[in-house]
Design an enzyme around this catalytic site. Structure first.
Site, mmCIF file in Angstrom:
data_model
loop_
_atom_site.group_PDB
_atom_site.id
_atom_site.type_symbol
_atom_site.label_atom_id
_atom_site.label_comp_id
_atom_site.label_asym_id
_atom_site.label_seq_id
_atom_site.Cartn_x
_atom_site.Cartn_y
_atom_site.Cartn_z
ATOM 1 N N SER A 33 4.071 9.361 12.005
ATOM 2 C CA SER A 33 5.534 9.345 11.998
ATOM 3 C C SER A 33 6.092 10.111 13.203
ATOM 4 O O SER A 33 5.425 10.965 13.765
ATOM 5 C CB SER A 33 6.026 9.950 10.679
ATOM 6 O OG SER A 33 7.378 9.665 10.484
ATOM 7 N N HIS B 104 3.716 -40.466 19.355
ATOM 8 C CA HIS B 104 4.976 -39.819 18.976
ATOM 9 C C HIS B 104 6.137 -40.778 19.229
ATOM 10 O O HIS B 104 7.018 -40.950 18.385
ATOM 11 C CB HIS B 104 5.184 -38.541 19.793
ATOM 12 C CG HIS B 104 4.388 -37.364 19.311
ATOM 13 N ND1 HIS B 104 3.018 -37.344 19.336
ATOM 14 C CD2 HIS B 104 4.761 -36.170 18.783
ATOM 15 C CE1 HIS B 104 2.581 -36.184 18.855
ATOM 16 N NE2 HIS B 104 3.633 -35.451 18.513
ATOM 17 N N TYR C 177 0.835 -1.193 0.000
ATOM 18 C CA TYR C 177 0.000 0.000 0.000
ATOM 19 C C TYR C 177 0.876 1.252 0.000
ATOM 20 O O TYR C 177 1.730 1.420 0.867
ATOM 21 C CB TYR C 177 -0.937 0.021 1.214
ATOM 22 C CG TYR C 177 -1.893 1.191 1.127
ATOM 23 C CD1 TYR C 177 -2.921 1.177 0.190
ATOM 24 C CD2 TYR C 177 -1.734 2.321 1.922
ATOM 25 C CE1 TYR C 177 -3.779 2.256 0.059
ATOM 26 C CE2 TYR C 177 -2.589 3.397 1.794
ATOM 27 C CZ TYR C 177 -3.610 3.356 0.860
ATOM 28 O OH TYR C 177 -4.452 4.441 0.721
ATOM 29 N N ASN D 150 -2.967 6.019 6.902
ATOM 30 C CA ASN D 150 -3.621 6.807 7.947
ATOM 31 C C ASN D 150 -4.373 5.877 8.915
ATOM 32 O O ASN D 150 -4.234 4.658 8.856
ATOM 33 C CB ASN D 150 -4.571 7.834 7.310
ATOM 34 C CG ASN D 150 -5.692 7.160 6.511
ATOM 35 O OD1 ASN D 150 -5.952 5.957 6.660
ATOM 36 N ND2 ASN D 150 -6.348 7.925 5.671
ATOM 37 N N HIS E 122 5.045 16.263 8.269
ATOM 38 C CA HIS E 122 4.330 15.083 7.767
ATOM 39 C C HIS E 122 2.829 15.197 8.003
ATOM 40 O O HIS E 122 2.027 14.846 7.143
ATOM 41 C CB HIS E 122 4.841 13.802 8.447
ATOM 42 C CG HIS E 122 5.966 13.161 7.711
ATOM 43 N ND1 HIS E 122 5.825 12.658 6.447
ATOM 44 C CD2 HIS E 122 7.255 12.954 8.050
ATOM 45 C CE1 HIS E 122 6.986 12.146 6.038
ATOM 46 N NE2 HIS E 122 7.869 12.324 6.995
ATOM 47 N N ASP F 223 14.898 8.781 4.777
ATOM 48 C CA ASP F 223 13.557 8.721 4.194
ATOM 49 C C ASP F 223 13.623 8.395 2.704
ATOM 50 O O ASP F 223 12.676 7.832 2.145
ATOM 51 C CB ASP F 223 12.837 10.066 4.366
ATOM 52 C CG ASP F 223 12.433 10.326 5.796
ATOM 53 O OD1 ASP F 223 12.372 9.370 6.584
ATOM 54 O OD2 ASP F 223 12.189 11.502 6.142
ATOM 55 N N HIS G 109 12.193 7.122 14.509
ATOM 56 C CA HIS G 109 13.484 7.670 14.077
ATOM 57 C C HIS G 109 14.199 8.245 15.289
ATOM 58 O O HIS G 109 13.595 8.993 16.061
ATOM 59 C CB HIS G 109 13.303 8.811 13.071
ATOM 60 C CG HIS G 109 12.540 8.440 11.845
ATOM 61 N ND1 HIS G 109 11.201 8.744 11.684
ATOM 62 C CD2 HIS G 109 12.912 7.784 10.722
ATOM 63 C CE1 HIS G 109 10.784 8.298 10.505
ATOM 64 N NE2 HIS G 109 11.797 7.702 9.896
ATOM 65 N N GLN H 282 -10.571 0.421 1.810
ATOM 66 C CA GLN H 282 -11.097 -0.453 0.756
ATOM 67 C C GLN H 282 -9.945 -1.133 -0.004
ATOM 68 O O GLN H 282 -10.094 -2.280 -0.450
ATOM 69 C CB GLN H 282 -12.051 0.297 -0.189
ATOM 70 C CG GLN H 282 -11.464 1.467 -0.955
ATOM 71 C CD GLN H 282 -11.581 2.777 -0.180
ATOM 72 O OE1 GLN H 282 -11.651 2.779 1.051
ATOM 73 N NE2 GLN H 282 -11.571 3.893 -0.897
ATOM 74 N N GLU I 255 5.652 -36.706 28.048
ATOM 75 C CA GLU I 255 4.512 -35.838 27.731
ATOM 76 C C GLU I 255 3.232 -36.646 27.503
ATOM 77 O O GLU I 255 2.206 -36.071 27.141
ATOM 78 C CB GLU I 255 4.826 -34.970 26.509
ATOM 79 C CG GLU I 255 5.936 -33.957 26.792
ATOM 80 C CD GLU I 255 6.175 -32.972 25.640
ATOM 81 O OE1 GLU I 255 5.574 -33.156 24.558
ATOM 82 O OE2 GLU I 255 6.960 -32.029 25.837
ATOM 83 N N GLN J 133 10.129 16.432 10.330
ATOM 84 C CA GLN J 133 9.184 15.451 10.856
ATOM 85 C C GLN J 133 7.805 16.076 11.047
ATOM 86 O O GLN J 133 6.779 15.477 10.706
ATOM 87 C CB GLN J 133 9.699 14.911 12.202
ATOM 88 C CG GLN J 133 8.907 13.730 12.689
ATOM 89 C CD GLN J 133 8.951 12.593 11.697
ATOM 90 O OE1 GLN J 133 10.004 12.216 11.208
ATOM 91 N NE2 GLN J 133 7.799 12.062 11.360
#
Lengths: 432, 432
Positions: free
Chosen positions: B238, B420, B127, B212, B263, B361, B328, B189, B415, B260
């Site tokens: 960020s 096993h 994304y 977001n 942003h 960045d 950062h 979506q 066990e 920063q």
């Protein structure tokens, strides 16, 4: 066990064969876990004690295992089991240590060095289920890599027994991480305690370990919380997929299917073979071996939803396995090394006739905490890296910034981030 | 920016300073994302088209970017930007390639070999947000390691622009993964489409990338689904934490704080210094530099919740940083290499005066998709390993099973897992 001829199935039926039976979290479990998180958040240790009384049937004065109980464990566990724990731990340690990530660094431009360094996760929370039986092997699989990673705080929760003590073999295995703190807590309340923290139980940064549907849902809900802990992977019923050719030993294959089936009635067992004779022989051996198993009842229920599948050839079997993404994949074929490169999705792979899954469950050296339920398409089994973070580091000299800075400034302007560009340009404009 | 003297605060006030402002997912976002998942599950592409019309204001005939649109992008993006994308990609590739895990193997007993092999995740969903500006740099940070991992199917979603096209710089950056398929989808979506699959958008095994609050919540809900995809890490606003000593350049520090802050209004900015003079000078430079910034309004809002903190010494600053676990961390101190070993929790670290965060960045070579919101205590930034799984493999010879098998059988009996044990004993009893 149901027998299926893969090449007579239509696509919908094929996809049904590869479906895991559990497709949704029950509403009881989901809301039950939510209630447990709310109670632990609100009432801390009091809630933990109440749930322990309710679910485990014991009233605990102290939740944490003390030095006396650890000392008692050494007297209680038979010498043979203690030796096996040490032997398994040594092999697990050797294999996990050999796979530890090293720090590395690279000059990506003259005067610009990048590196990656490893750090232990500071506080890890381990869950060792008891369920039908206590699992010291799981304590090994969690504690050995946590120690190798260097985690300074290692918290382990395991359900108390009816007398209020922790299983002594689990305690001895846990001591493979010498500073471990063990709490007698099981189920969703153990996960909630480590995710939220209480007066007794420290809040952990990441939670590890298998468990039943309640534990799995609790781990999911913990990870879903904003600022909540990371989790190792989703947990689900154990699975094996065996690919066997006509040269495989049907008794061995049957034994491997049964060793998976005995885990629980929801265990997943699949055999894919291109030999009708082998399929028939395995079915007969399964029935014969079942007779002698103490846990035959559990195994029978698991086998009811299991499948013996006839396929065209081993190539097709591997393709089906990749679509299924099994936790354990046994390649009981004549040329297992030739097929391994085609395996794209699996937790752990067992090659040939002499490598039963049970070996990997205990002491081949690989980790037995593995992705189930198809999670192997994106998750891996535990390793030391699961207990660490990797931090990247960069350092430019003034000259290095002259080389690489303009590229960053161009991209910053292209993205409309002028302050980013200014942080570089200001430095480049600085008089010498 | 608020000024704080750390050593005059009581523990509660200290902990308040380190709190991130966003502490809960809003009910609007949570239920909104649920509704989007339900609609995409029920109506597939139709739902995607309806949301795109609603949220992005465009009616799309085809969701996927075609060859013509890729070709157009090459004509639209200025040559300087194209060159910067190539330069950044080369440095990102070099650093990521150098850190790729190798397969390894080890004999853990005579006749018993364990190995670990890497496999690309078969279908990854990336994304790339647009938000206030398109982010070709994020496309680089996702596509370059996905290509290096060898992922056979790479799906990328990015929101369409008002005219229905994708940002051309994002498309050029995406082409760093040559076979990438790009869909013009944004927000929750897009995440729902890649998590569930529709007629157009393939269902992905793991989802990557920042976003977001809606995208973050959608990733969490996707990961929460039984059988759902893995996600790279939680996404959040960020952050930068700068540790500066009296020798730091206040103009540089101010520029880094501002880069920063621009942003978004929810960006997190913290300065820790043991020099009152430096703190004062930085505050003045921030004000002066703000005057010239196009995104001054956004930056001002972020700075309102940011802090300039006076500490006792650099040691204390590093301890506070470790508690905060910043995305950062800039070490604008005279001996950054001496302090680096003390850093236990951070996404990416920038050493000295000449390494602005903006370099990382875009083009130092490290990845800028990093853990935010304190997630650095358990998560790492992206690397090639994020796009791969590791499969363990074991192979015992008959002799190897004789060596290691008895240990496994002892533990299996301990066990209570007799099947096993039988899977091992049956093989050991087999006549030669």
């Amino acid at each position: 066990m149901k027998r299926i001829d893969w090449n007579r199935l239509d696509p919908a039926a094929r996809s049904a064969v590869l479906q895991r039976p559990v497709q949704a979290v029950s509403e009881t479990v989901r809301t039950g876990v939510q209630a447990i998180f709310e109670a632990v958040a609100a009432r801390g240790d009091d809630a933990l004690r109440a749930y322990t009384a309710q679910f485990d049937g014991v009233e605990l004065a102290a939740l944490e295992v003390d030095a006396d109980e650890f000392a008692r464990a050494e007297r209680l566990v038979p010498a043979e089991v203690q030796a096996a724990i040490r032997e398994a731990a040594a092999r697990i340690e050797a294999f996990h240590r050999a796979g530890m990530a090293s720090s590395y660094q690279l000059d990506t431009a003259p005067g610009l060095t990048c590196q990656r360094v490893q750090r232990p996760i500071q506080r890890v929370g381990l869950y060792v289920p008891a369920g039908s039986a206590p699992l010291p092997s799981t304590a090994l699989m969690l504690c050995v890599p946590a120690r190798l990673a260097g985690c300074p705080e290692i918290i382990l929760c395991t359900p108390p027994r009816a007398d209020g003590s922790a299983d002594p073999a689990v305690l001895l295995a846990a001591r493979q991480a010498p500073g471990v703190r063990v709490f007698k807590l099981g189920g969703a309340q153990a996960i909630a305690a480590m995710a939220l923290g209480t007066a007794s139980v420290p809040r952990c940064d990441k939670l590890f370990g298998p468990g039943n549907a309640w534990v799995d849902e609790a781990k999911r809900q913990a990870a879903q919380r904003l600022g909540g802990p990371a989790i190792d992977m989703p947990a689900g019923p154990s699975e094996v997929l065996v690919i066997a050719d006509s040269g495989a030993n049907p008794a061995f294959v049957a034994a491997d299917l049964l060793s998976q089936a005995e885990h629980g009635p929801d265990s997943q067992v699949l055999l894919l073979t291109d030999s009708e004779a082998l399929l028939q022989a395995v079915a007969e051996h399964v029935e014969a071996q079942l007779e002698r198993l103490p846990r035959a009842e559990i195994a029978r229920r698991a086998l009811a939803s299991s499948r013996l599948v006839l396929v065209e050839d081993i190539k097709q079997a591997v393709e089906i396995s990749n679509a299924y993404a099994p936790e354990h994949l046994i390649l009981a074929v004549r040329q297992p090394h030739a097929w391994l490169p085609q395996v794209t999705r699996a937790g752990s792979v067992f090659l040939g006739d002499w490598t039963p899954e049970a070996l990997g469950d205990y002491c081949s050296g690989s980790n037995h905490v593995l992705p189930t339920g198809g999670a192997a398409r994106a998750w891996s089994g535990l390793s030391v890296a699961s207990f660490q973070t990797a931090i990247t580091v960069q350092e430019a000299s003034r000259d290095g910034l002259r080389v690489a800075g303009p590229c960053a400034a161009v991209l910053a302007h292209a993205e409309g981030l002028q302050a980013h560009a200014r942080a570089i340009e200001l430095r480049l404009e600085q008089p010498a």
